[in-house]
Write a protein that holds these residues in place. Structure first.
Motif, PDB file in Angstrom:
ATOM      1  N   TRP A 100      88.861  89.185 -28.138  1.00  0.00           N
ATOM      2  CA  TRP A 100      87.584  89.189 -27.425  1.00  0.00           C
ATOM      3  C   TRP A 100      86.820  87.889 -27.396  1.00  0.00           C
ATOM      4  O   TRP A 100      85.871  87.745 -26.623  1.00  0.00           O
ATOM      5  CB  TRP A 100      86.674  90.283 -28.002  1.00  0.00           C
ATOM      6  CG  TRP A 100      87.154  91.659 -27.743  1.00  0.00           C
ATOM      7  CD1 TRP A 100      87.920  92.434 -28.570  1.00  0.00           C
ATOM      8  CD2 TRP A 100      86.929  92.446 -26.568  1.00  0.00           C
ATOM      9  NE1 TRP A 100      88.167  93.643 -27.989  1.00  0.00           N
ATOM     10  CE2 TRP A 100      87.568  93.684 -26.762  1.00  0.00           C
ATOM     11  CE3 TRP A 100      86.227  92.213 -25.378  1.00  0.00           C
ATOM     12  CZ2 TRP A 100      87.541  94.699 -25.799  1.00  0.00           C
ATOM     13  CZ3 TRP A 100      86.189  93.226 -24.421  1.00  0.00           C
ATOM     14  CH2 TRP A 100      86.848  94.448 -24.642  1.00  0.00           C
TER      15      TRP A 100
ATOM     16  N   THR B  33      73.495 105.447 -27.534  1.00  0.00           N
ATOM     17  CA  THR B  33      72.367 104.729 -26.937  1.00  0.00           C
ATOM     18  C   THR B  33      71.094 104.949 -27.746  1.00  0.00           C
ATOM     19  O   THR B  33      70.817 106.059 -28.170  1.00  0.00           O
ATOM     20  CB  THR B  33      72.170 105.253 -25.505  1.00  0.00           C
ATOM     21  OG1 THR B  33      73.329 104.927 -24.762  1.00  0.00           O
ATOM     22  CG2 THR B  33      70.950 104.633 -24.845  1.00  0.00           C
ATOM     23  N   GLU B  58      73.210  90.647 -26.060  1.00  0.00           N
ATOM     24  CA  GLU B  58      73.388  90.771 -24.612  1.00  0.00           C
ATOM     25  C   GLU B  58      74.160  89.567 -24.081  1.00  0.00           C
ATOM     26  O   GLU B  58      75.108  89.723 -23.318  1.00  0.00           O
ATOM     27  CB  GLU B  58      72.018  90.830 -23.934  1.00  0.00           C
ATOM     28  CG  GLU B  58      71.759  92.099 -23.155  1.00  0.00           C
ATOM     29  CD  GLU B  58      70.526  91.933 -22.269  1.00  0.00           C
ATOM     30  OE1 GLU B  58      69.429  91.666 -22.822  1.00  0.00           O
ATOM     31  OE2 GLU B  58      70.668  92.060 -21.035  1.00  0.00           O
ATOM     32  N   GLY B  61      77.653  89.708 -24.609  1.00  0.00           N
ATOM     33  CA  GLY B  61      78.324  90.809 -23.918  1.00  0.00           C
ATOM     34  C   GLY B  61      78.645  91.988 -24.809  1.00  0.00           C
ATOM     35  O   GLY B  61      79.565  92.759 -24.541  1.00  0.00           O
ATOM     36  N   LYS B  64      74.332  96.348 -23.892  1.00  0.00           N
ATOM     37  CA  LYS B  64      73.777  96.544 -22.542  1.00  0.00           C
ATOM     38  C   LYS B  64      72.323  96.978 -22.663  1.00  0.00           C
ATOM     39  O   LYS B  64      71.994  97.793 -23.532  1.00  0.00           O
ATOM     40  CB  LYS B  64      74.507  97.714 -21.849  1.00  0.00           C
ATOM     41  CG  LYS B  64      75.735  97.379 -21.092  1.00  0.00           C
ATOM     42  CD  LYS B  64      76.177  98.577 -20.218  1.00  0.00           C
ATOM     43  CE  LYS B  64      76.595  99.824 -21.019  1.00  0.00           C
ATOM     44  NZ  LYS B  64      78.040  99.866 -21.303  1.00  0.00           N
ATOM     45  N   LYS B  66      69.166  98.717 -20.573  1.00  0.00           N
ATOM     46  CA  LYS B  66      68.829  99.466 -19.373  1.00  0.00           C
ATOM     47  C   LYS B  66      67.342  99.794 -19.371  1.00  0.00           C
ATOM     48  O   LYS B  66      66.838 100.429 -20.296  1.00  0.00           O
ATOM     49  CB  LYS B  66      69.649 100.764 -19.347  1.00  0.00           C
ATOM     50  CG  LYS B  66      69.482 101.558 -18.078  1.00  0.00           C
ATOM     51  CD  LYS B  66      70.325 102.822 -18.133  1.00  0.00           C
ATOM     52  CE  LYS B  66      70.082 103.714 -16.933  1.00  0.00           C
ATOM     53  NZ  LYS B  66      70.714 105.052 -17.132  1.00  0.00           N
ATOM     54  N   TYR B  77      69.223 100.742 -25.213  1.00  0.00           N
ATOM     55  CA  TYR B  77      70.266  99.800 -25.611  1.00  0.00           C
ATOM     56  C   TYR B  77      71.534 100.561 -25.954  1.00  0.00           C
ATOM     57  O   TYR B  77      71.492 101.586 -26.628  1.00  0.00           O
ATOM     58  CB  TYR B  77      69.812  98.991 -26.813  1.00  0.00           C
ATOM     59  CG  TYR B  77      68.678  98.063 -26.492  1.00  0.00           C
ATOM     60  CD1 TYR B  77      68.926  96.820 -25.931  1.00  0.00           C
ATOM     61  CD2 TYR B  77      67.353  98.442 -26.714  1.00  0.00           C
ATOM     62  CE1 TYR B  77      67.879  95.965 -25.601  1.00  0.00           C
ATOM     63  CE2 TYR B  77      66.301  97.588 -26.394  1.00  0.00           C
ATOM     64  CZ  TYR B  77      66.577  96.360 -25.838  1.00  0.00           C
ATOM     65  OH  TYR B  77      65.543  95.521 -25.507  1.00  0.00           O
ATOM     66  N   SER B  78      72.649 100.028 -25.483  1.00  0.00           N
ATOM     67  CA  SER B  78      73.931 100.646 -25.828  1.00  0.00           C
ATOM     68  C   SER B  78      75.001  99.571 -25.928  1.00  0.00           C
ATOM     69  O   SER B  78      74.793  98.424 -25.526  1.00  0.00           O
ATOM     70  CB  SER B  78      74.314 101.673 -24.776  1.00  0.00           C
ATOM     71  OG  SER B  78      74.356 101.061 -23.506  1.00  0.00           O
ATOM     72  N   THR B  80      78.507  97.711 -25.065  1.00  0.00           N
ATOM     73  CA  THR B  80      79.489  97.516 -23.997  1.00  0.00           C
ATOM     74  C   THR B  80      80.873  97.841 -24.571  1.00  0.00           C
ATOM     75  O   THR B  80      81.007  98.166 -25.740  1.00  0.00           O
ATOM     76  CB  THR B  80      79.511  96.044 -23.565  1.00  0.00           C
ATOM     77  OG1 THR B  80      79.889  95.268 -24.699  1.00  0.00           O
ATOM     78  CG2 THR B  80      78.163  95.589 -23.057  1.00  0.00           C
ATOM     79  N   GLU B  81      81.883  97.671 -23.727  1.00  0.00           N
ATOM     80  CA  GLU B  81      83.253  97.892 -24.207  1.00  0.00           C
ATOM     81  C   GLU B  81      83.562  96.908 -25.347  1.00  0.00           C
ATOM     82  O   GLU B  81      84.148  97.288 -26.370  1.00  0.00           O
ATOM     83  CB  GLU B  81      84.230  97.651 -23.042  1.00  0.00           C
ATOM     84  CG  GLU B  81      85.643  98.149 -23.307  1.00  0.00           C
ATOM     85  CD  GLU B  81      86.654  97.576 -22.300  1.00  0.00           C
ATOM     86  OE1 GLU B  81      87.867  97.711 -22.567  1.00  0.00           O
ATOM     87  OE2 GLU B  81      86.244  96.970 -21.274  1.00  0.00           O
ATOM     88  N   LYS B  82      83.149  95.683 -25.155  1.00  0.00           N
ATOM     89  CA  LYS B  82      83.349  94.674 -26.204  1.00  0.00           C
ATOM     90  C   LYS B  82      82.649  95.077 -27.498  1.00  0.00           C
ATOM     91  O   LYS B  82      83.202  94.924 -28.591  1.00  0.00           O
ATOM     92  CB  LYS B  82      82.822  93.313 -25.717  1.00  0.00           C
ATOM     93  CG  LYS B  82      83.033  92.165 -26.678  1.00  0.00           C
ATOM     94  CD  LYS B  82      82.571  90.847 -26.043  1.00  0.00           C
ATOM     95  CE  LYS B  82      82.732  89.659 -26.991  1.00  0.00           C
ATOM     96  NZ  LYS B  82      82.238  88.393 -26.389  1.00  0.00           N
TER      97      LYS B  82
END
Lengths: 108, 108
Positions: A100, B33, B58, B61, B64, B66, B77-78, B80-82
């Motif tokens: 990553w 989240t 953020e 990466g 996230k 929203k 806040y949640s 990401t895939e990373k």
DNA sequence: ATACTTACTTACATAAAGTAACCTATTTAG
DNA sequence: CTAAATAGGTTACTTTATGTAAGTAAGTAT
């Protein structure tokens, strides 16, 4: 104001491992016993902070210190069993970093 | 003076994860989240540092953000895939902490 | 108009880390 | 004999990171 939703053992582990330099020192020692100056030059830590960290890690039972009264004196640092048991964590991080992390171009 | 014996990707991962609070925030978000104030009260971080960390994450990466323009505004806040991909690392730490960390008696 | 809410930011104080010079003991060079 | 080197630090001082408390914005309730 600070209710511990998080397991205190976990928090303690995190505060130990996320001390600056600690994980890198452990990672270095995973490849075997090393001397003060070897650790210092391999990870680029200042002597002051390295000696602090090594003391901390000794207190936490993660690192062993062995004095060899040669001249000049030789001091060998190695991981204890507890220290060795951190290997899976470091390997996970290593693995994750390969998947990553992308390097930026740091001056051409 | 600083020769990189250690893989730069690994070093970067370590410097990211060992930023104070970062691992705890990620750990919190692994359970889903959450809002700013939830994270704040669950791990006992100051608002100032939490907003800094969330911005950093953020940028990296990992997190996230929203905005839900309710009133008062809700910000979720949640991971990401990373961010999610860090779970095995956190689980290893969790596991290690259960085996090797002992709690001191903090006032009777 | 005043107070309250969430998610911040700002100003200021303290703690942690970096830098460079110094220390101790012993050996080697000149 | 003096000077320099070596290993593993320590000390004093500076910079950076973190903590604390108060303040801000926009909208709602009273």
């Amino acid at each position: 104001m600070n209710r511990p939703t998080i397991c205190p053992k976990f928090e303690k582990a995190i505060s130990l491992l996320s001390q600056r330099w600690t994980a890198l020192v452990i990672y270095q020692l995973l490849s075997g016993t090393q001397r003060f100056s070897e650790i210092q030059s391999s990870i680029g830590i200042s002597g002051k902070v390295l000696s602090e960290r090594l003391k901390d890690m000794e207190h936490h039972g993660i690192v062993k210190r062995k004095v060899i009264p040669d001249t000049p004196v030789i001091i060998e640092y190695s991981l204890t069993e507890k220290g060795m048991s951190l290997e899976p964590i470091l390997r996970e991080i290593e693995n994750w970093s390969q998947l990553w992390i992308q390097l930026e171009n740091v001056s051409s």
